[in-house]
Design a protein around this motif. Structure first.
Motif, PDB file in Angstrom:
ATOM      1  N   LEU A 238       4.061  13.233 -16.629  1.00 25.45           N
ATOM      2  CA  LEU A 238       3.706  11.819 -16.617  1.00 25.45           C
ATOM      3  C   LEU A 238       4.526  11.039 -15.591  1.00 25.45           C
ATOM      4  CD1 LEU A 238       3.289  11.072 -20.432  1.00 25.45           C
ATOM      5  CD2 LEU A 238       1.500  11.017 -18.680  1.00 25.45           C
ATOM      6  N   VAL A 239       5.818  11.369 -15.465  1.00 27.57           N
ATOM      7  CA  VAL A 239       6.673  10.680 -14.491  1.00 27.57           C
ATOM      8  C   VAL A 239       6.179  10.962 -13.073  1.00 27.57           C
ATOM      9  CG1 VAL A 239       8.976  10.623 -13.474  1.00 27.57           C
ATOM     10  CG2 VAL A 239       8.707  10.593 -15.954  1.00 27.57           C
ATOM     11  N   ALA A 240       5.844  12.234 -12.787  1.00 22.10           N
ATOM     12  CA  ALA A 240       5.329  12.581 -11.458  1.00 22.10           C
ATOM     13  C   ALA A 240       4.018  11.851 -11.173  1.00 22.10           C
ATOM     14  CB  ALA A 240       5.139  14.092 -11.353  1.00 22.10           C
ATOM     15  N   GLU A 241       3.157  11.777 -12.192  1.00 25.20           N
ATOM     16  CA  GLU A 241       1.881  11.077 -12.022  1.00 25.20           C
ATOM     17  C   GLU A 241       2.107   9.592 -11.793  1.00 25.20           C
ATOM     18  OE1 GLU A 241      -2.268  10.304 -14.549  1.00 25.20           O
ATOM     19  OE2 GLU A 241      -0.803  11.807 -15.233  1.00 25.20           O
ATOM     20  N   ALA A 242       3.074   9.011 -12.518  1.00 27.53           N
ATOM     21  CA  ALA A 242       3.374   7.595 -12.351  1.00 27.53           C
ATOM     22  C   ALA A 242       3.938   7.317 -10.962  1.00 27.53           C
ATOM     23  CB  ALA A 242       4.356   7.139 -13.427  1.00 27.53           C
ATOM     24  N   GLN A 243       4.806   8.185 -10.481  1.00 24.24           N
ATOM     25  CA  GLN A 243       5.382   7.995  -9.150  1.00 24.24           C
ATOM     26  C   GLN A 243       4.306   8.047  -8.075  1.00 24.24           C
ATOM     27  OE1 GLN A 243       8.334  11.112  -9.113  1.00 24.24           O
ATOM     28  NE2 GLN A 243       9.938   9.786  -9.940  1.00 24.24           N
ATOM     29  N   LYS A 244       3.381   8.972  -8.227  1.00 19.74           N
ATOM     30  CA  LYS A 244       2.284   9.062  -7.256  1.00 19.74           C
ATOM     31  C   LYS A 244       1.406   7.822  -7.318  1.00 19.74           C
ATOM     32  CE  LYS A 244      -1.629  11.933  -5.866  1.00 19.74           C
ATOM     33  NZ  LYS A 244      -2.549  10.791  -5.831  1.00 19.74           N
ATOM     34  N   ASP A 245       1.134   7.357  -8.535  1.00 18.53           N
ATOM     35  CA  ASP A 245       0.277   6.180  -8.697  1.00 18.53           C
ATOM     36  C   ASP A 245       0.941   4.941  -8.092  1.00 18.53           C
ATOM     37  OD1 ASP A 245      -2.163   5.036  -9.824  1.00 18.53           O
ATOM     38  OD2 ASP A 245      -0.808   3.932 -11.141  1.00 18.53           O
ATOM     39  N   LEU A 246       2.253   4.793  -8.281  1.00 18.76           N
ATOM     40  CA  LEU A 246       2.965   3.648  -7.725  1.00 18.76           C
ATOM     41  C   LEU A 246       3.059   3.748  -6.204  1.00 18.76           C
ATOM     42  CD1 LEU A 246       5.832   3.234 -10.350  1.00 18.76           C
ATOM     43  CD2 LEU A 246       3.770   1.838 -10.093  1.00 18.76           C
ATOM     44  N   ALA A 247       3.195   4.971  -5.686  1.00 21.60           N
ATOM     45  CA  ALA A 247       3.208   5.153  -4.230  1.00 21.60           C
ATOM     46  C   ALA A 247       1.847   4.789  -3.641  1.00 21.60           C
ATOM     47  CB  ALA A 247       3.580   6.593  -3.881  1.00 21.60           C
ATOM     48  N   ASP A 248       0.778   5.143  -4.354  1.00 25.84           N
ATOM     49  CA  ASP A 248      -0.569   4.765  -3.902  1.00 25.84           C
ATOM     50  C   ASP A 248      -0.718   3.246  -3.887  1.00 25.84           C
ATOM     51  OD1 ASP A 248      -1.259   7.405  -3.603  1.00 25.84           O
ATOM     52  OD2 ASP A 248      -2.281   7.558  -5.540  1.00 25.84           O
ATOM     53  N   LEU A 249      -0.150   2.590  -4.873  1.00 26.83           N
ATOM     54  CA  LEU A 249      -0.199   1.124  -4.917  1.00 26.83           C
ATOM     55  C   LEU A 249       0.549   0.530  -3.717  1.00 26.83           C
ATOM     56  CD1 LEU A 249      -0.797  -1.594  -6.312  1.00 26.83           C
ATOM     57  CD2 LEU A 249       1.349  -1.283  -7.582  1.00 26.83           C
ATOM     58  N   ASP A 250       1.706   1.106  -3.412  1.00 25.03           N
ATOM     59  CA  ASP A 250       2.478   0.615  -2.272  1.00 25.03           C
ATOM     60  C   ASP A 250       1.666   0.724  -0.980  1.00 25.03           C
ATOM     61  OD1 ASP A 250       4.518   0.156  -4.005  1.00 25.03           O
ATOM     62  OD2 ASP A 250       5.790   1.820  -3.334  1.00 25.03           O
ATOM     63  N   ARG A 251       1.033   1.870  -0.778  1.00 24.48           N
ATOM     64  CA  ARG A 251       0.245   2.068   0.443  1.00 24.48           C
ATOM     65  C   ARG A 251      -0.966   1.133   0.464  1.00 24.48           C
ATOM     66  NH1 ARG A 251       1.954   7.512  -0.344  1.00 24.48           N
ATOM     67  NH2 ARG A 251       0.197   7.930  -1.739  1.00 24.48           N
ATOM     68  N   GLN A 252      -1.595   0.979  -0.701  1.00 24.47           N
ATOM     69  CA  GLN A 252      -2.777   0.119  -0.787  1.00 24.47           C
ATOM     70  C   GLN A 252      -2.425  -1.336  -0.442  1.00 24.47           C
ATOM     71  OE1 GLN A 252      -4.646   0.187  -4.665  1.00 24.47           O
ATOM     72  NE2 GLN A 252      -5.574  -1.806  -4.340  1.00 24.47           N
ATOM     73  N   MET A 253      -1.264  -1.787  -0.882  1.00 29.02           N
ATOM     74  CA  MET A 253      -0.878  -3.183  -0.668  1.00 29.02           C
ATOM     75  C   MET A 253      -0.340  -3.434   0.740  1.00 29.02           C
ATOM     76  SD  MET A 253      -1.545  -4.947  -3.408  1.00 29.02           S
ATOM     77  CE  MET A 253      -0.529  -6.398  -3.197  1.00 29.02           C
ATOM     78  N   THR A 254       0.286  -2.425   1.356  1.00 30.66           N
ATOM     79  CA  THR A 254       0.932  -2.636   2.653  1.00 30.66           C
ATOM     80  C   THR A 254       0.083  -2.180   3.833  1.00 30.66           C
ATOM     81  OG1 THR A 254       2.060  -0.478   2.487  1.00 30.66           O
ATOM     82  CG2 THR A 254       3.230  -2.424   1.643  1.00 30.66           C
ATOM     83  N   ARG A 255      -0.931  -1.351   3.597  1.00 34.63           N
ATOM     84  CA  ARG A 255      -1.720  -0.791   4.709  1.00 34.63           C
ATOM     85  C   ARG A 255      -2.358  -1.882   5.586  1.00 34.63           C
ATOM     86  NH1 ARG A 255      -4.813   2.695   2.101  1.00 34.63           N
ATOM     87  NH2 ARG A 255      -3.424   4.461   2.506  1.00 34.63           N
ATOM     88  N   PRO A 256      -2.985  -2.926   5.016  1.00 33.47           N
ATOM     89  CA  PRO A 256      -3.598  -3.940   5.900  1.00 33.47           C
ATOM     90  C   PRO A 256      -2.591  -4.598   6.832  1.00 33.47           C
ATOM     91  CG  PRO A 256      -4.431  -4.153   3.659  1.00 33.47           C
ATOM     92  CD  PRO A 256      -3.290  -3.189   3.589  1.00 33.47           C
ATOM     93  N   PHE A 257      -1.427  -4.949   6.309  1.00 38.43           N
ATOM     94  CA  PHE A 257      -0.410  -5.588   7.155  1.00 38.43           C
ATOM     95  C   PHE A 257       0.112  -4.611   8.200  1.00 38.43           C
ATOM     96  CE2 PHE A 257       4.095  -6.763   7.883  1.00 38.43           C
ATOM     97  CZ  PHE A 257       3.877  -7.990   8.497  1.00 38.43           C
ATOM     98  N   LEU A 258       0.347  -3.371   7.809  1.00 44.08           N
ATOM     99  CA  LEU A 258       0.818  -2.357   8.739  1.00 44.08           C
ATOM    100  C   LEU A 258      -0.181  -2.147   9.863  1.00 44.08           C
ATOM    101  CD1 LEU A 258       2.883  -0.135   9.424  1.00 44.08           C
ATOM    102  CD2 LEU A 258       1.672   1.377   7.849  1.00 44.08           C
ATOM    103  N   ASN A 259      -1.453  -2.131   9.501  1.00 42.53           N
ATOM    104  CA  ASN A 259      -2.503  -1.924  10.504  1.00 42.53           C
ATOM    105  C   ASN A 259      -2.581  -3.101  11.480  1.00 42.53           C
ATOM    106  OD1 ASN A 259      -5.712  -2.271  11.183  1.00 42.53           O
ATOM    107  ND2 ASN A 259      -5.072  -0.132  11.135  1.00 42.53           N
TER     108      ASN A 259
END
Length: 323
Positions: A238-259
Motif C-alpha cells: 500500500l505504501v508503494a502504491e501510495a508513493q506512486k499515486d502521489l508521484a503521478d499527482l506531482d507530475r500531473q500538476m507540474t507538467r503544464p508549467f514545465l512544458n
C-alpha cells in the motif's frame, strides 16, 4: 678557332655572385619569414580554396616528397588565413541523460550559444520558483490530502484484523524505526504508551512489572507473528502504491508549467539540431525528479534533499566552450 671554343667558360663564370648592396637590407634580421613555398603556387591556391569552404563533407589532402615543407606550409596558411565572412560556431556541451560520461554537443551560430545558455538559466530559475508554488497551492494540497486519506483508510482496514486480536491482550500495533526504514511492530502497551520488550524486561528485574505478565505478552506476540508478517507485506504494498499515486499527482500538476517554460527555450532555438531532443530529455528527467523542488534549508544548513536538488540542477547547466 676550335668548334668548341664557344663552350669555353672562364673561372669567373664558374660561380654565381651577388653584390650585397643589391639585396635591399643590411642583415637577415630585417627580413621576414617566407610566406609561400617556392614553386608551389598551385598547391597554395588549392589550400586556400579548401580553407575557404565552410560546408561539411570537404577535406584537403596534402602530398609531396619529404623535405618540401608540407606541414610548415599548411601551418602557416592556417595561422594567417583570414576570411571576413567566416564566424566560428559556438559549441555548447550539455548533459546526456542516457550516457552521463559522453556530454552532448550542440552547435550554434556565432553568438547564439550564449543566448541558449542564458535561456536555460532563466528556465531553471523559473522552475525553481514556480513549481514549489504549485506544491503550496490550495488545489494541490486538497488533492494530495484526499489521496493520502484514501490510502490511510485502506491501511487502517488492513490493520483491523490484527489489532482486534492484539489490543485485548495488551499489545499495540505501532511503527518503529529500524535504521532508515519504518516497520510495523507489536509492542506491549503500558499506561497507554507502547514499551519495547527489552525495556519491559528491565521493569521485571526492577520488580515493578510481573514476570508472568511479560511472558504472556511474549507468547501472544509469538502467536501473532504470521499475521504480523502478512500485514507488513500488505502495508508495504500500500505504501508503494501510495508513493506512486502521489508521484503521478506531482507530475500531473507540474507538467503544464514545465512544458510552458521549456517551450519558450524551444521556440527560440528549435532550428538548432539536437535542441529538440535535449529539451525532451530535460522534461522527462525533471518529471522523474520533481521531488527536488520540495527541498528546503533547515536551521541554516542544507538538508540532504537540498543537496540532491543541487545535484539535479547542475545537470541542467550549459557549458559554453567556444564563444
Amino acid at each position: 678557332m676550335s668548334p668548341v671554343d664557344h663552350l669555353h667558360v672562364s673561372p669567373e663564370q664558374l660561380r654565381w655572385s651577388l653584390n650585397p648592396e643589391e639585396l635591399g637590407f643590411k642583415d637577415t634580421t630585417e627580413v621576414g619569414a617566407c610566406t609561400l613555398t617556392p614553386g608551389q603556387n598551385r598547391a597554395v591556391r588549392a589550400l586556400e580554396l579548401g580553407l575557404a569552404l565552410r560546408s561539411s563533407g570537404y577535406n584537403v589532402f596534402v602530398a609531396g616528397d619529404p623535405g618540401t615543407s608540407r606541414s610548415e606550409t599548411v601551418r602557416h596558411l592556417l595561422e594567417h588565413f583570414e576570411d571576413p565572412t567566416y564566424a566560428p560556431e559556438d559549441f555548447c556541451y550539455v548533459f546526456r541523460f542516457d550516457n552521463p560520461d559522453a556530454p552532448r554537443l550542440l552547435r550554434f551560430p556565432a553568438g547564439d550559444g550564449r543566448g541558449f545558455r542564458d535561456a536555460m538559466r532563466v528556465a531553471v530559475e523559473r522552475l525553481k520558483e514556480g513549481i514549489p508554488r504549485i506544491f503550496q497551492s490550495e488545489v494541490y494540497t486538497k488533492r494530495r490530502r484526499a489521496r493520502v486519506k484514501r490510502f490511510s483508510s485502506r491501511l487502517d482496514m488492513a490493520a483491523e484484523p490484527l489489532k482486534s486480536k492484539a489490543e485485548p491482550e495488551g499489545l499495540g500495533l505501532v511503527q518503529v524505526e529500524i535504521g532508515d526504514l519504518t516497520e510495523a511492530e507489536l509492542l506491549p502497551v503500558i499506561d497507554g504508551e507502547p514499551v519495547a520488550f527489552e525495556d519491559l524486561e528491565g521493569k521485571v528485574e526492577a520488580g515493578v512489572f510481573p514476570r508472568a505478565e511479560l511472558e504472556h505478552l511474549i507468547t501472544v506476540r509469538g502467536n501473532l507473528e504470521s499475521e504480523l508478517r502478512t500485514f507488513r507485506e500488505t502495508a508495504n504494498g500500500l505504501v508503494a502504491e501510495a508513493q506512486k499515486d502521489l508521484a503521478d499527482l506531482d507530475r500531473q500538476m507540474t507538467r503544464p508549467f514545465l512544458n510552458v517554460v521549456l517551450s519558450r527555450v524551444y521556440q527560440s532555438f528549435r532550428m538548432i539540431e539536437g535542441v529538440d531532443l535535449y529539451l525532451r530529455e530535460v522534461e522527462a528527467f525533471l518529471e522523474s525528479h520533481i521531488e527536488v523542488f520540495r527541498s528546503e534549508e533547515t536551521n541554516g544548513e542544507e538538508s540532504e534533499a537540498a543537496d540532491a536538488s543541487q545535484g539535479v540542477m547542475r545537470r541542467l547547466q550549459v557549458n559554453l566552450v567556444l564563444d
